[in-house]
Scaffold this active site. Structure first.
Site, short mmCIF file in Angstrom:
data_model
loop_
_atom_site.label_atom_id
_atom_site.label_comp_id
_atom_site.label_asym_id
_atom_site.label_seq_id
_atom_site.Cartn_x
_atom_site.Cartn_y
_atom_site.Cartn_z
CE1 TYR A 141 27.09 21.39 30.52
CE2 TYR A 141 27.46 21.60 32.88
CZ TYR A 141 27.82 21.08 31.65
OH TYR A 141 28.91 20.25 31.56
CE LYS A 190 25.79 16.09 15.18
NZ LYS A 190 26.78 15.22 14.50
CG ASP A 223 30.34 14.72 14.45
OD1 ASP A 223 30.54 15.90 14.11
OD2 ASP A 223 29.61 13.94 13.81
CG ASP A 247 31.83 19.15 30.75
OD1 ASP A 247 32.78 19.41 31.51
OD2 ASP A 247 31.07 18.17 30.90
CG ASP A 251 37.05 16.12 31.13
OD1 ASP A 251 37.25 17.28 31.54
OD2 ASP A 251 36.56 15.22 31.85
C1 IPM Z 1 33.61 21.13 34.75
C2 IPM Z 1 32.73 20.11 35.45
C3 IPM Z 1 31.36 20.73 35.72
C4 IPM Z 1 30.73 21.00 34.38
C5 IPM Z 1 30.40 19.89 36.59
C6 IPM Z 1 31.01 19.48 37.89
C7 IPM Z 1 29.11 20.60 36.82
O1 IPM Z 1 32.65 18.93 34.74
O2 IPM Z 1 33.84 22.21 35.31
O3 IPM Z 1 34.10 20.83 33.66
O4 IPM Z 1 30.14 20.10 33.76
O5 IPM Z 1 30.83 22.16 33.93
MN MN Z 2 34.00 18.88 33.04
#
Ligand code: IPM
Ligand code: MN
Ligand code: NAD
Length: 368
Positions: A141, A190, A223, A247, A251
């Site tokens: 990042y 990884k 993975d 990240d 999700d």
């Molecule tokens: C999160 C988001 C952010 C990230 C983006 C919007 C930069 O996806 O907070 O998880 O990737 O960290």
């Molecule tokens: Mn995110």
């Protein structure tokens, strides 16, 4: 307590869910006799439109001098064009860096009342209680980026860089967290491919051996971790990982609970500096402005703000308890409702959770 809370509503559903989180914090202040002052500042696309910058200096300055910062979400298609020179997401990254919040805690809990909301079988997700500690201010990042002509046409480069010190500090944070929980830590990397991951694994191994010998530590390739999270999520306690892996895995982990709209987070830096609290979801542009957004991730982020940001653990517990009551009572938004239940709107959920908080406090206040 007097606290100065900077709110950064941002874009899309950000303002809608932030409003509900502020409503809950206001109810907490009233009930427990605190004085919270809220100051709203622009970030993301809204800030680009207003000032040309995704993180105006005035916003960063306000956040740095705040007691804690509450963020909604940033981003949207109108700022996504290939020709865009400034992007909403850059504002969020600059804020994380500017506050030095290197440890991002993303808890995932699946109480019984939500076990049938997941797309996974209830017996797989019931009782899940894990926290992902995501390194937040390093890795790809924040590495150098470049683009230019290469041998196969245009070439693009994103550098992934980690230092020993960056890994040590987040490993310690995760170790301390695991010690206060079930004592298990899975470090995810990884290391079979990436040099940054080999440094990560060596460093975590050393810090754990020297300082956290009481914990049960394992190293899992990212993975395989993605697979185990779906296969047997109940086996995880604390998951420690680098920025990009964290990240993606969070999700995925959100879906154990049934929706990305449920997950809160706390981003923490050095002691005594303000934390940043935000739901893990994005600006969900397609549902913005329609009272459809799930506000629980934001409300639970407010609970984390109380606990980790202001050291108000009792108040945080109260918010988390009434949220679970609300779930048990079926107060679920569209992303969690099934065909047999009527979904509740963003506003209605905020109002109901605030009312439950006040009700929960009644026995104490009714003895007049
Ligand atoms: C999160 C988001 C952010 C990230 C983006 C919007 C930069 O996806 O907070 O998880 O990737 O960290
Ligand atoms: Mn995110
Ligand atoms: P997203 O999280 O906004 O949406 C993913 C999916 O989940 C969509 O179907 C959306 O409708 C749904 N969703 C998300 N939050 C919800 C909620 N609270 N209630 C109900 N449904 C919800 O991710 P995306 O679509 O990949 O990204 C949209 C924009 O958000 C992009 O510009 C991205 O950069 C940005 N983003 C910002 C943050 C942040 O500010 N922390 C996080 C992730 C994405």
């Amino acid at each position: 307590m007097n606290a100065n809370i900077v709110t950064l509503p941002g874009d899309g559903i950000g303002p809608e869910v932030t409003a509900q989180a502020v409503r809950i914090l206001t109810a907490v202040a009233d009930l427990f006799g605190h004085r919270f002052q809220f100051e709203s500042a622009p970030i993301g696309g809204a800030a680009i439109d207003a000032t040309g910058s995704a993180l105006p200096d005035s916003t960063l300055h306000a956040c740095r001098s705040a007691s804690a910062v509450l963020l909604g979400a940033v981003g949207g298609p109108q700022w996504d064009g290939a020709e865009a020179t400034v992007r909403p997401e850059q504002g969020l990254l600059a804020l994380r860096k500017g506050l030095g919040v290197y440890a991002n805690l993303r808890p995932v809990r699946v109480p019984d009342c939500l076990a049938d909301r997941s797309t996974l079988r209830p017996e797989v997700v019931r009782g899940v209680d894990l926290v992902v500690v995501r390194e937040l201010t390093g890795g790809m990042y924040f590495g150098d980026k470049s683009r230019g002509p290469g041998e196969g046409g245009e070439e693009a480069i994103d550098v992934c860089r980690y230092s020993t010190a960056e890994i040590e500090r987040v490993a310690r944070r995760a170790g301390q967290l695991a010690r206060g929980r079930r004592g298990r830590l899975a470090s995810v990397d990884k290391a079979n491919v990436l040099e940054t991951s080999r440094l990560w694994r060596e460093t975590v191994t050393r810090v754990m051996a020297e300082e956290f010998a009481d914990l049960t530590v394992e190293h899992v390739l990212v993975d395989a971790c993605a697979m185990h999270l779906i296969r047997n999520p109940g086996a995880f306690d604390v998951i420690l990982t680098e920025n990009l892996f964290g990240d993606i895995l969070t999700d995925e982990a959100a879906m154990l609970a049934g929706s990305i709209g449920l997950l809160p987070s706390a981003s923490l830096g050095a002691p005594g500096t303000p934390g940043l609290f935000e739901p893990i979801h994005g600006s969900a542009p397609t549902i913005a402005g329609r009272d459809l957004a799930n506000p629980y991730g934001a409300i639970l982020s407010a609970a984390m703000l109380l606990r980790q940001g202001l050291s108000l653990g009792t108040e945080a517990d109260a918010v988390e308890q009434v949220v679970e009551q609300a779930w048990s009572a079926g107060l679920l938004p569209a992303d969690l409702a099934d065909a047999s239940t009527t979904p509740y709107g963003t506003e209605a959920i905020g109002a109901a959770v605030a009312a439950l908080l006040t009700d929960a406090a009644m026995p104490a206040t009714a003895t007049r």
